[in-house]
Design an enzyme around this catalytic site. Sequence first.
Site, PDB file in Angstrom:
ATOM      1  N   ASN A   9       0.875  -1.178   0.000  1.00 29.67           N
ATOM      2  CA  ASN A   9       0.000   0.000   0.000  1.00 29.67           C
ATOM      3  C   ASN A   9       0.910   1.224   0.000  1.00 29.67           C
ATOM      4  O   ASN A   9       1.467   1.592   1.031  1.00 29.67           O
ATOM      5  CB  ASN A   9      -0.898  -0.019   1.251  1.00 29.67           C
ATOM      6  CG  ASN A   9      -1.755   1.233   1.353  1.00 29.67           C
ATOM      7  OD1 ASN A   9      -1.760   2.064   0.446  1.00 29.67           O
ATOM      8  ND2 ASN A   9      -2.469   1.368   2.459  1.00 29.67           N
ATOM      9  N   LYS A  11       0.190   4.212  -0.310  1.00 33.00           N
ATOM     10  CA  LYS A  11      -0.449   5.402   0.273  1.00 33.00           C
ATOM     11  C   LYS A  11      -0.218   6.619  -0.639  1.00 33.00           C
ATOM     12  O   LYS A  11      -0.142   6.466  -1.860  1.00 33.00           O
ATOM     13  CB  LYS A  11       0.027   5.613   1.712  1.00 33.00           C
ATOM     14  CG  LYS A  11      -0.193   4.341   2.555  1.00 33.00           C
ATOM     15  CD  LYS A  11      -0.038   4.535   4.036  1.00 33.00           C
ATOM     16  CE  LYS A  11      -0.300   3.216   4.758  1.00 33.00           C
ATOM     17  NZ  LYS A  11      -0.196   3.306   6.207  1.00 33.00           N
ATOM     18  N   HIS A  95      -9.578   1.118   5.058  1.00 32.45           N
ATOM     19  CA  HIS A  95      -8.299   1.324   5.734  1.00 32.45           C
ATOM     20  C   HIS A  95      -8.520   2.257   6.923  1.00 32.45           C
ATOM     21  O   HIS A  95      -9.340   3.177   6.850  1.00 32.45           O
ATOM     22  CB  HIS A  95      -7.280   1.915   4.757  1.00 32.45           C
ATOM     23  CG  HIS A  95      -5.887   1.899   5.303  1.00 32.45           C
ATOM     24  ND1 HIS A  95      -5.462   2.837   6.212  1.00 32.45           N
ATOM     25  CD2 HIS A  95      -4.857   1.050   5.103  1.00 32.45           C
ATOM     26  CE1 HIS A  95      -4.198   2.559   6.539  1.00 32.45           C
ATOM     27  NE2 HIS A  95      -3.815   1.483   5.885  1.00 32.45           N
ATOM     28  N   GLU A  97      -6.924   4.692   7.926  1.00 35.66           N
ATOM     29  CA  GLU A  97      -6.761   6.114   7.576  1.00 35.66           C
ATOM     30  C   GLU A  97      -8.023   6.653   6.889  1.00 35.66           C
ATOM     31  O   GLU A  97      -8.385   7.816   7.072  1.00 35.66           O
ATOM     32  CB  GLU A  97      -5.507   6.283   6.700  1.00 35.66           C
ATOM     33  CG  GLU A  97      -4.240   6.089   7.524  1.00 35.66           C
ATOM     34  CD  GLU A  97      -3.050   5.519   6.771  1.00 35.66           C
ATOM     35  OE1 GLU A  97      -3.008   5.593   5.532  1.00 35.66           O
ATOM     36  OE2 GLU A  97      -2.146   4.983   7.445  1.00 35.66           O
ATOM     37  N   GLU A 167      -5.282  -4.861  10.585  1.00 32.84           N
ATOM     38  CA  GLU A 167      -4.275  -3.818  10.765  1.00 32.84           C
ATOM     39  C   GLU A 167      -4.535  -3.088  12.080  1.00 32.84           C
ATOM     40  O   GLU A 167      -5.362  -2.162  12.125  1.00 32.84           O
ATOM     41  CB  GLU A 167      -4.340  -2.809   9.617  1.00 32.84           C
ATOM     42  CG  GLU A 167      -4.024  -3.401   8.258  1.00 32.84           C
ATOM     43  CD  GLU A 167      -3.478  -2.344   7.305  1.00 32.84           C
ATOM     44  OE1 GLU A 167      -2.359  -2.548   6.808  1.00 32.84           O
ATOM     45  OE2 GLU A 167      -4.128  -1.315   7.089  1.00 32.84           O
ATOM     46  N   GLY A 173       2.496   2.476  10.755  1.00 29.48           N
ATOM     47  CA  GLY A 173       3.427   3.589  10.589  1.00 29.48           C
ATOM     48  C   GLY A 173       4.141   3.996  11.862  1.00 29.48           C
ATOM     49  O   GLY A 173       4.770   5.053  11.919  1.00 29.48           O
ATOM     50  N   SER A 212       3.451  -2.025  10.307  1.00 23.35           N
ATOM     51  CA  SER A 212       4.905  -2.088  10.489  1.00 23.35           C
ATOM     52  C   SER A 212       5.488  -3.466  10.179  1.00 23.35           C
ATOM     53  O   SER A 212       6.470  -3.886  10.789  1.00 23.35           O
ATOM     54  CB  SER A 212       5.307  -1.623  11.888  1.00 23.35           C
ATOM     55  OG  SER A 212       4.894  -0.279  12.097  1.00 23.35           O
TER      56      SER A 212
HETATM   57  P1  13P Z   1       3.021   0.511   7.685  1.00 27.91           P
HETATM   58  O1  13P Z   1       3.535  -0.785   7.101  1.00 27.91           O
HETATM   59  O2  13P Z   1       3.745   1.707   7.206  1.00 27.91           O
HETATM   60  O3  13P Z   1       2.893   0.424   9.166  1.00 27.91           O
HETATM   61  O4  13P Z   1       1.518   0.680   7.117  1.00 27.91           O
HETATM   62  C1  13P Z   1       0.646  -0.387   7.209  1.00 27.91           C
HETATM   63  C2  13P Z   1      -0.569  -0.055   6.453  1.00 27.91           C
HETATM   64  O5  13P Z   1      -1.324   0.827   6.817  1.00 27.91           O
HETATM   65  C3  13P Z   1      -0.818  -0.793   5.216  1.00 27.91           C
HETATM   66  O6  13P Z   1      -2.086  -0.560   4.728  1.00 27.91           O
END
Ligand code: 13P
Length: 254
Positions: A9, A11, A95, A97, A167, A173, A212
Amino acid sequence: MRKTIVAGNWKMNGTSESIRTLLDGIKAGVPAVDGLVTLVCPPAVYLYQVKKQIGDAPVAVGAQNVSAQPKGAFTGEWSLEMLQDLGCEYVILGHSERRSLFGETDADVADKVAATLAAGLIPILCVGETLAQRDAGETLALVAAQVDAVVQRIGIECFASVVIAYEPVWAIGTGLTATPEQAQEVHAAIRAQLAGSDAKIADKLSILYGGSMNAGNAAELLAQQDIDGGLIGGASLKADEFLTICAAAAESRK
Ligand code: 13P
């Protein structure tokens, strides 16, 4: 055996040039293994470029979001028909976010899952708890409710085609990763929840871990019985690190 899926992803990162370089790196080392899907989910504005550059390489393409509406006056949105047109196979939905920054509710997410399935694309349904919810002992109930919102809206049968990504919000992150045991507990609970309605569908469902995941911890996570791949943010922006995770996923199928 269920599919193993390693999904990057990306982002809201990259430029046409950096994305070209990243994808060249991935293409150079992506494993071609039966039952293993390597997937990249670029920002929507780069989907066309990415799909074209992939050519015959064994890399699938997904979007990070989509509108549940078929078309019309929805400025700034894009439709499933457009994703189909570009050769997209997967869509990340719900997601954390999207839920926390853009106000998507369980009901919105369920609508998007339904629309995505109707268009013949594969939803990657994201679920997961915040740190406060984990500390309050609410993790399993919260995740079960997020999954149930889709079951209630569309029915258990849809999980024959849906992928779930667990997640934990506190691990996204942050550099904090769920331990393999913490992740396995939630993955097993999701599978058991769905098995209560349909054991066959639950057994075939791919449940990815995200939060992560990186080259250093992927093998341990992927070795868990109910972890069938990863949804990777930061570590998917470096080709060598992403490929190490893909290699660990290939290894986990042996
Ligand atoms: P990170 O791997 O940067 O923690 O992000 C995970 C994520 O949100 C994947 O959709």
